[in-house]
Design a protein around this motif. Structure first.
Motif, PDB file in Angstrom:
ATOM      1  N   ASN A 193       4.267   5.999  16.841  1.00  0.00           N
ATOM      2  CA  ASN A 193       4.588   6.439  18.202  1.00  0.00           C
ATOM      3  C   ASN A 193       3.887   5.634  19.288  1.00  0.00           C
ATOM      4  OD1 ASN A 193       6.236   8.575  17.347  1.00  0.00           O
ATOM      5  ND2 ASN A 193       4.449   9.875  17.020  1.00  0.00           N
ATOM      6  N   ALA A 194       3.038   4.694  18.902  1.00  0.00           N
ATOM      7  CA  ALA A 194       2.221   4.021  19.912  1.00  0.00           C
ATOM      8  C   ALA A 194       1.934   2.587  19.491  1.00  0.00           C
ATOM      9  CB  ALA A 194       0.915   4.778  20.133  1.00  0.00           C
ATOM     10  N   THR A 195       1.572   1.778  20.471  1.00  0.00           N
ATOM     11  CA  THR A 195       1.110   0.423  20.209  1.00  0.00           C
ATOM     12  C   THR A 195      -0.409   0.424  20.262  1.00  0.00           C
ATOM     13  OG1 THR A 195       3.099  -0.534  21.192  1.00  0.00           O
ATOM     14  CG2 THR A 195       1.183  -1.971  20.953  1.00  0.00           C
ATOM     15  N   GLY A 196      -1.035   0.313  19.122  1.00  0.00           N
ATOM     16  CA  GLY A 196      -2.487   0.336  19.075  1.00  0.00           C
ATOM     17  C   GLY A 196      -3.077  -1.058  19.253  1.00  0.00           C
ATOM     18  N   THR A 197      -4.383  -1.102  19.377  1.00  0.00           N
ATOM     19  CA  THR A 197      -5.112  -2.361  19.482  1.00  0.00           C
ATOM     20  C   THR A 197      -5.703  -2.686  18.122  1.00  0.00           C
ATOM     21  OG1 THR A 197      -5.656  -1.919  21.802  1.00  0.00           O
ATOM     22  CG2 THR A 197      -6.970  -3.586  20.655  1.00  0.00           C
ATOM     23  N   LEU A 198      -5.209  -3.754  17.500  1.00  0.00           N
ATOM     24  CA  LEU A 198      -5.629  -4.135  16.158  1.00  0.00           C
ATOM     25  C   LEU A 198      -6.853  -5.037  16.233  1.00  0.00           C
ATOM     26  CD1 LEU A 198      -4.729  -3.924  13.125  1.00  0.00           C
ATOM     27  CD2 LEU A 198      -3.538  -6.097  13.478  1.00  0.00           C
ATOM     28  N   GLY A 199      -7.753  -4.902  15.265  1.00  0.00           N
ATOM     29  CA  GLY A 199      -8.936  -5.740  15.226  1.00  0.00           C
ATOM     30  C   GLY A 199      -9.554  -5.749  13.846  1.00  0.00           C
ATOM     31  N   ALA A 200     -10.631  -6.522  13.712  1.00  0.00           N
ATOM     32  CA  ALA A 200     -11.340  -6.606  12.437  1.00  0.00           C
ATOM     33  C   ALA A 200     -12.098  -5.317  12.177  1.00  0.00           C
ATOM     34  CB  ALA A 200     -12.294  -7.790  12.447  1.00  0.00           C
ATOM     35  N   GLY A 201     -12.189  -4.935  10.922  1.00  0.00           N
ATOM     36  CA  GLY A 201     -12.833  -3.682  10.557  1.00  0.00           C
ATOM     37  C   GLY A 201     -14.320  -3.807  10.311  1.00  0.00           C
ATOM     38  N   LEU A 202     -14.875  -2.812   9.643  1.00  0.00           N
ATOM     39  CA  LEU A 202     -16.298  -2.765   9.350  1.00  0.00           C
ATOM     40  C   LEU A 202     -16.657  -3.722   8.217  1.00  0.00           C
ATOM     41  CD1 LEU A 202     -16.686   1.124   9.395  1.00  0.00           C
ATOM     42  CD2 LEU A 202     -17.649  -0.451  11.082  1.00  0.00           C
ATOM     43  N   SER A 203     -17.846  -4.276   8.285  1.00  0.00           N
ATOM     44  CA  SER A 203     -18.359  -5.114   7.193  1.00  0.00           C
ATOM     45  C   SER A 203     -18.991  -4.189   6.159  1.00  0.00           C
ATOM     46  CB  SER A 203     -19.381  -6.120   7.726  1.00  0.00           C
ATOM     47  OG  SER A 203     -18.781  -7.005   8.655  1.00  0.00           O
ATOM     48  N   LEU A 204     -18.146  -3.590   5.344  1.00  0.00           N
ATOM     49  CA  LEU A 204     -18.598  -2.580   4.390  1.00  0.00           C
ATOM     50  C   LEU A 204     -19.434  -3.206   3.279  1.00  0.00           C
ATOM     51  CD1 LEU A 204     -15.185  -0.729   4.082  1.00  0.00           C
ATOM     52  CD2 LEU A 204     -17.177   0.059   5.361  1.00  0.00           C
ATOM     53  N   VAL A 205     -20.438  -2.458   2.814  1.00  0.00           N
ATOM     54  CA  VAL A 205     -21.252  -2.941   1.706  1.00  0.00           C
ATOM     55  C   VAL A 205     -20.469  -2.780   0.410  1.00  0.00           C
ATOM     56  CG1 VAL A 205     -23.407  -2.363   2.862  1.00  0.00           C
ATOM     57  CG2 VAL A 205     -22.353  -0.685   1.354  1.00  0.00           C
TER      58      VAL A 205
END
Length: 338
Positions: A193-205
């Motif tokens: 329903n929306a246009t979100g802002t995409l980006g890099a995620g968390l640097s998970l361990v």
């Protein structure tokens, strides 16, 4: 990083239009397509093509290219909603979906101006677009006390994949309180329903450690006079952050996630220092949440302090009644989901 660079040839827009994909220097395949007549690269629209550069041809795109091997995130704005409640002008905020693994997504909420200063906790949910029913309970936001220990955020690890949530047909509501669910203070469309802002995620361990600590029921003079037993789950998230989850067990059967506390309030929770002061605000537990839990992202520096413990209270209005309590620190237990 070079996952946006194609080496060896200067590809114009017309060159790209004749291809299904290109291979980047990082070795990732970027899909070439079209959306409403606009060229797309990796699913992102090209806003300006054929820009001459010293090392070839550049194309300006309207988003961030993220290789498949990297965790992703997408954020959606939550608009303030006028209402007849205590926060009549509403509040603005953001909901963000963080890719966690193949089947789980970390959902965080934040208010643009921090805690509202209201003497309540603000429950939040993901709702179905069609019938408006609650599809997913999110962790409430503690509206009390604008201070350094309370940043007006919450987190929840939900059992839905990132792609499922990013395409979900629904919206997010943040409410005034459990008692006043009819007063919506923030709302925003998500997913399809929306246009979100995409980006890099968390640097998970890799291979995160999970520790469990018991929260013991505390007799008190409030509505939960026998207290409520529970657990504290601490899971490594990044190199310097831990996801702290409070899980309550209202019926005391040792099973978690099998029922709400049946209260028309949320139960605030805090990490206290050895002197008794609040070191960090955890997300309150919604009294109507069937899984009776909430989570918060906490700096490891807080958890590594000496003599810290967690209190779970009856409500924001009755903080003097502690219903559950437990020490934080080295603990036994491990693995498993939230």
């Amino acid at each position: 990083m070079n996952f946006h660079v194609v080496q060896g040839e200067a590809l114009t827009a017309s060159d790209l239009e004749g291809r299904e994909s290109v291979t980047t220097v990082e070795g990732q395949e970027l899909q070439i397509g079209s959306e409403n007549g606009t060229l797309t690269v990796g699913g992102v629209p090209v806003s300006q093509s054929d820009v001459e550069a010293s090392n070839g041809v550049a194309h300006v795109i309207g988003g961030v290219l993220i290789p498949e091997s990297f965790p992703r995130r997408v954020s959606y704005d939550l608009a303030a909603q006028s209402n007849s409640g205590a926060i009549s002008s509403g509040v603005e905020g953001t909901v963000t979906f963080w890719e966690y693994n193949d089947s789980q997504t970390l959902v965080t909420l934040s208010l643009d101006n921090g805690p509202t200063g209201a003497s309540v906790s603000h429950p939040a949910h993901i709702h179905n677009e069609g019938d408006g029913e609650i599809a997913i309970y999110l962790s409430p936001l503690d509206g009390t006390n604008r201070n350094e220990a309370n940043d007006g955020t919450s987190a929840r690890l939900v059992d839905r994949s990132f792609d499922t949530l990013a395409g979900f047909n629904g919206y997010v509501n943040i409410h005034e309180s459990v008692e006043n669910l009819g007063n919506i203070v923030a709302q925003g469309d998500i997913g399809s329903n929306a246009t979100g802002t995409l980006g890099a995620g968390l640097s998970l361990v890799d291979n995160p450690t999970t520790n469990t600590k018991e929260l013991t029921a505390q007799p008190n003079n409030g509505d939960f006079s026998n207290g409520v037993p529970g657990q504290l789950r601490l899971r490594e998230l990044t190199a310097d952050q831990t996801l702290v989850t409070v899980r309550l067990d209202p019926d005391g059967d040792g099973e978690f996630g099998d029922g709400a506390t049946q209260a028309t309030v949320s139960h605030p929770a805090h990490i206290h220092g050895s002197g008794g002061g609040i070191q960090d605000y955890l997300s309150p537990v919604d009294g109507t949440d069937p899984r009776a839990r909430s989570s918060q992202i906490v700096p490891n520096s807080v958890l590594n302090s000496d003599g810290i413990y967690v209190n779970v209270h009856e409500s924001a209005a009755n903080l003097q009644y502690v219903v559950s309590q437990g020490d934080v620190g080295s603990s036994s237990g491990g693995g498993g989901g939230y």
